[in-house]
Design a protein around this motif. Structure first.
Motif, PDB file in Angstrom:
ATOM      1  N   ASN A 186       0.804  -1.225   0.000  1.00 18.05           N
ATOM      2  CA  ASN A 186       0.000   0.000   0.000  1.00 18.05           C
ATOM      3  C   ASN A 186       0.831   1.266   0.000  1.00 18.05           C
ATOM      4  O   ASN A 186       0.440   2.282   0.576  1.00 18.05           O
ATOM      5  CB  ASN A 186      -0.931   0.000   1.213  1.00 18.05           C
ATOM      6  CG  ASN A 186      -0.176  -0.046   2.539  1.00 18.05           C
ATOM      7  OD1 ASN A 186       0.946  -0.551   2.598  1.00 18.05           O
ATOM      8  ND2 ASN A 186      -0.792   0.470   3.605  1.00 18.05           N
ATOM      9  N   ASP A 187       2.012   1.249  -0.636  1.00 19.61           N
ATOM     10  CA  ASP A 187       2.844   2.450  -0.659  1.00 19.61           C
ATOM     11  C   ASP A 187       2.240   3.502  -1.566  1.00 19.61           C
ATOM     12  O   ASP A 187       1.493   3.206  -2.503  1.00 19.61           O
ATOM     13  CB  ASP A 187       4.261   2.114  -1.130  1.00 19.61           C
ATOM     14  CG  ASP A 187       5.307   2.614  -0.143  1.00 19.61           C
ATOM     15  OD1 ASP A 187       5.003   3.555   0.592  1.00 19.61           O
ATOM     16  OD2 ASP A 187       6.406   2.054  -0.118  1.00 19.61           O
ATOM     17  N   GLN A 213       4.948   5.491   5.869  1.00 16.91           N
ATOM     18  CA  GLN A 213       3.685   5.443   6.606  1.00 16.91           C
ATOM     19  C   GLN A 213       3.678   4.325   7.639  1.00 16.91           C
ATOM     20  O   GLN A 213       4.315   3.287   7.476  1.00 16.91           O
ATOM     21  CB  GLN A 213       2.507   5.284   5.634  1.00 16.91           C
ATOM     22  CG  GLN A 213       2.313   3.872   5.077  1.00 16.91           C
ATOM     23  CD  GLN A 213       3.092   3.624   3.823  1.00 16.91           C
ATOM     24  OE1 GLN A 213       4.178   4.149   3.640  1.00 16.91           O
ATOM     25  NE2 GLN A 213       2.546   2.808   2.940  1.00 16.91           N
ATOM     26  N   LYS A 214       2.940   4.542   8.739  1.00 20.73           N
ATOM     27  CA  LYS A 214       2.915   3.581   9.840  1.00 20.73           C
ATOM     28  C   LYS A 214       2.044   2.370   9.529  1.00 20.73           C
ATOM     29  O   LYS A 214       2.166   1.335  10.190  1.00 20.73           O
ATOM     30  CB  LYS A 214       2.424   4.276  11.115  1.00 20.73           C
ATOM     31  CG  LYS A 214       3.384   5.342  11.635  1.00 20.73           C
ATOM     32  CD  LYS A 214       2.872   5.985  12.908  1.00 20.73           C
ATOM     33  CE  LYS A 214       3.850   7.040  13.419  1.00 20.73           C
ATOM     34  NZ  LYS A 214       3.367   7.703  14.663  1.00 20.73           N
ATOM     35  N   ASP A 215       1.148   2.490   8.544  1.00 13.14           N
ATOM     36  CA  ASP A 215       0.241   1.386   8.243  1.00 13.14           C
ATOM     37  C   ASP A 215       0.723   0.542   7.066  1.00 13.14           C
ATOM     38  O   ASP A 215      -0.063  -0.141   6.414  1.00 13.14           O
ATOM     39  CB  ASP A 215      -1.164   1.922   7.944  1.00 13.14           C
ATOM     40  CG  ASP A 215      -1.201   2.819   6.712  1.00 13.14           C
ATOM     41  OD1 ASP A 215      -0.119   3.273   6.272  1.00 13.14           O
ATOM     42  OD2 ASP A 215      -2.300   3.058   6.182  1.00 13.14           O
ATOM     43  N   ALA A 216       2.030   0.567   6.808  1.00 15.14           N
ATOM     44  CA  ALA A 216       2.571  -0.187   5.685  1.00 15.14           C
ATOM     45  C   ALA A 216       2.238  -1.671   5.814  1.00 15.14           C
ATOM     46  O   ALA A 216       2.357  -2.261   6.891  1.00 15.14           O
ATOM     47  CB  ALA A 216       4.079  -0.006   5.606  1.00 15.14           C
ATOM     48  N   ILE A 217       1.833  -2.258   4.689  1.00 12.62           N
ATOM     49  CA  ILE A 217       1.543  -3.693   4.642  1.00 12.62           C
ATOM     50  C   ILE A 217       2.742  -4.375   4.001  1.00 12.62           C
ATOM     51  O   ILE A 217       2.966  -4.276   2.795  1.00 12.62           O
ATOM     52  CB  ILE A 217       0.261  -3.982   3.840  1.00 12.62           C
ATOM     53  CG1 ILE A 217      -0.937  -3.288   4.499  1.00 12.62           C
ATOM     54  CG2 ILE A 217       0.028  -5.491   3.749  1.00 12.62           C
ATOM     55  CD1 ILE A 217      -2.216  -3.388   3.683  1.00 12.62           C
ATOM     56  N   TYR A 218       3.541  -5.048   4.834  1.00 10.45           N
ATOM     57  CA  TYR A 218       4.756  -5.698   4.363  1.00 10.45           C
ATOM     58  C   TYR A 218       4.457  -7.114   3.880  1.00 10.45           C
ATOM     59  O   TYR A 218       3.562  -7.788   4.396  1.00 10.45           O
ATOM     60  CB  TYR A 218       5.793  -5.768   5.480  1.00 10.45           C
ATOM     61  CG  TYR A 218       6.246  -4.435   6.008  1.00 10.45           C
ATOM     62  CD1 TYR A 218       7.066  -3.606   5.244  1.00 10.45           C
ATOM     63  CD2 TYR A 218       5.871  -4.005   7.271  1.00 10.45           C
ATOM     64  CE1 TYR A 218       7.502  -2.382   5.738  1.00 10.45           C
ATOM     65  CE2 TYR A 218       6.298  -2.779   7.768  1.00 10.45           C
ATOM     66  CZ  TYR A 218       7.109  -1.972   6.995  1.00 10.45           C
ATOM     67  OH  TYR A 218       7.531  -0.772   7.488  1.00 10.45           O
ATOM     68  N   GLU A 244       9.357  -6.038  11.233  1.00 16.07           N
ATOM     69  CA  GLU A 244       8.256  -6.987  11.413  1.00 16.07           C
ATOM     70  C   GLU A 244       8.792  -8.390  11.682  1.00 16.07           C
ATOM     71  O   GLU A 244       8.235  -9.132  12.498  1.00 16.07           O
ATOM     72  CB  GLU A 244       7.346  -6.992  10.189  1.00 16.07           C
ATOM     73  CG  GLU A 244       6.140  -7.894  10.357  1.00 16.07           C
ATOM     74  CD  GLU A 244       5.079  -7.659   9.304  1.00 16.07           C
ATOM     75  OE1 GLU A 244       4.417  -8.647   8.918  1.00 16.07           O
ATOM     76  OE2 GLU A 244       4.896  -6.509   8.879  1.00 16.07           O
ATOM     77  N   ASP A 261      11.671   0.704   8.103  1.00 16.44           N
ATOM     78  CA  ASP A 261      11.306  -0.671   7.738  1.00 16.44           C
ATOM     79  C   ASP A 261      12.177  -1.709   8.451  1.00 16.44           C
ATOM     80  O   ASP A 261      11.697  -2.790   8.799  1.00 16.44           O
ATOM     81  CB  ASP A 261      11.457  -0.889   6.236  1.00 16.44           C
ATOM     82  CG  ASP A 261      10.411  -0.161   5.422  1.00 16.44           C
ATOM     83  OD1 ASP A 261       9.448   0.352   6.015  1.00 16.44           O
ATOM     84  OD2 ASP A 261      10.557  -0.117   4.186  1.00 16.44           O
TER      85      ASP A 261
END
Length: 451
Positions: free
Chosen positions: A83-84, A91-96, A145, A175
């Protein structure tokens, strides 16, 4: 008996891998005997580049630029985030996206061919089929993560939370954490990610947040991990400014290294680069290339990080100056603009045969002077013996400047020299003893000199 045969086989395999790694360590400088030339997605697409963007640029390079020596297609930052968005890549809500061993894998919504665990191999195969080479960007360290989830490190009993250090984390992108080189399992993690990239068919890796400050321990771990794969993966450190005090270290471990931070399409970025480059001329060697950063020409910032969708803000004179410096300095050439949008003028800067011959075959690159708004750089063609001379007006003044170089300063003992404009191909006749040119603000001349 079978037990001893198995042990012997494993020992032989280990010895073979060790020899391959040792051979790679001794030969990696031969993997880029001339400065790498390619396209990088950052300037045009920031952290949002997609598979279709990459393929379109690869197709253009294969059809229009490959014959001139361009060959690398490099996917830049955060290909592993679903979701970049441009302008907000921290962003803090990055989906890795990670595999079971805490290694980043491509976001399938952006790179559909990466599904079913295929990673970047299908995209690399696509690029290789066009006679090109494939590269990726990563951040140094271990994913935050992976640390939080205590994910296992492939082939070991260790987990990601056992190899990280909270100290030295990248200040502009969160990250990853630093990898503690003294921790058991640290080298194994870098081995695991380079093993993965090699299996995908990666030919080039740009590793970010390595040079400022200089992370020698992680650079050395990456070098070892690359060599262990047995694959010729060109290693680029980013960004600058790489400390000149660490020149010997970076030359021992990397194929190319950034001298400055990002270079964008403003004149002060170029003059700053020219000033910093003063200290790096002695380190221009086959397989070791001080790096001027990407070429911010053509159409950039389509979904980028600096400004909005535009053609480069540099004037044509400034574009000639940028390209002349990059070429005579023998910097790696990583074009940042969108190739399918390439205009005729920009294309001419990328495909000029005489300028590219200078870039490919130049030797003895040195600065003659950089003073009072004037810059002169010279080199010698290893094959033809012709001398090159780049003259620049880098002054902040709008007034023209006269730039003069005696031929004796170039080592040309003859008093009568044939002068050809490299960009136009026009022979400007024979000059006696000296070359002198009046340059407009930010302009340059690039000459080939023959006895």
């Amino acid at each position: 008996m079978r037990k001893y045969v198995l042990i012997t086989a494993l020992l032989l395999m280990g010895a073979t891998l060790g020899l391959e790694a040792l051979h790679a360590q001794s030969t990696f400088k031969s993997w880029a005997k001339t400065p790498p030339m390619g396209w990088n997605s950052w300037d045009a697409y920031g952290p949002t580049v997609t598979e279709s963007d990459v393929k379109a640029n690869a197709d253009y390079m294969a059809s229009h630029l490959k014959a001139a020596g361009w060959q690398y297609i490099v996917v830049d930052i955060r290909w592993y985030v679903s979701n970049d968005k441009a302008g907000g890549y921290n962003q803090k809500d990055a989906i890795y996206n990670l595999d079971q061993y805490g290694r980043y894998i491509p976001a399938v919504n952006r790179f559909p061919s990466a599904g079913d665990g295929k990673g970047f191999k299908p995209l690399a195969d696509y690029i290789h089929a066009r006679g090109l080479k494939f590269g990726i960007h990563i951040m140094r360290g271990v994913p935050t993560e992976a640390v939080a989830r205590k994910m296992p490190i492939k082939g070991t009993a260790y987990t990601a939370d056992q190899i990280f250090s909270p100290k030295g984390q990248c200040v502009w992108l969160k990250d990853n954490y630093t990898i503690d080189s003294t921790a058991a399992g640290a080298q194994a993690y870098y081995n695991s990610i380079l093993e993965l990239y090699a299996s995908w068919g990666v030919d080039f890796i740009k590793v970010d947040d390595l040079s400022r400050p200089y992370h020698q321990a992680e650079i050395e771990m990456i070098r070892k991990a690359i060599d262990r794969t047995g694959r010729h993966i060109v290693f680029s450190t980013s960004p600058g400014e790489t400390p000149i005090a660490d020149a010997a270290s970076v030359a021992q471990n990397a194929n190319m290294w950034r001298m400055v931070d990002d270079v964008w399409d403003t004149w002060p970025h170029i003059t700053h680069l020219m000033k910093v480059a003063e200290q790096w001329y002695p380190y221009i060697q086959p397989g070791n290339w001080p790096d001027c950063d990407m070429i911010p020409l053509g159409r950039i910032a389509i979904r980028g990080e600096r400004g909005t969708d535009r053609m480069t803000r540099l004037t044509k004179e400034e574009q000639y100056s940028l390209m002349s410096f990059f070429l005579i300095f023998r910097s790696p050439l990583m074009f940042g603009g969108d190739l399918p949008s390439l205009d005729e003028f920009t294309s001419s800067l990328l495909t000029n045969k005489a300028a590219l011959a200078m870039h490919r075959d130049g030797t003895k690159v040195r600065q003659l002077f950089q003073k009072d708004g004037r810059l002169a750089v010279t080199s010698v063609n290893a094959k033809t013996g012709e001398h090159y001379l780049a003259l620049f007006n880098i002054s902040d003044s709008a007034d023209p400047l006269m730039v003069t170089v005696p031929f004796a300063q170039l080592g040309l003992k003859t008093a009568n020299v044939s002068v050809t404009n490299v960009w136009t191909g026009k022979n400007e006749g024979r000059k006696k003893g000296v070359i002198s040119v009046n340059l407009a603000a930010h302009a340059c001349k690039l000459y080939s000199l023959k006895k």
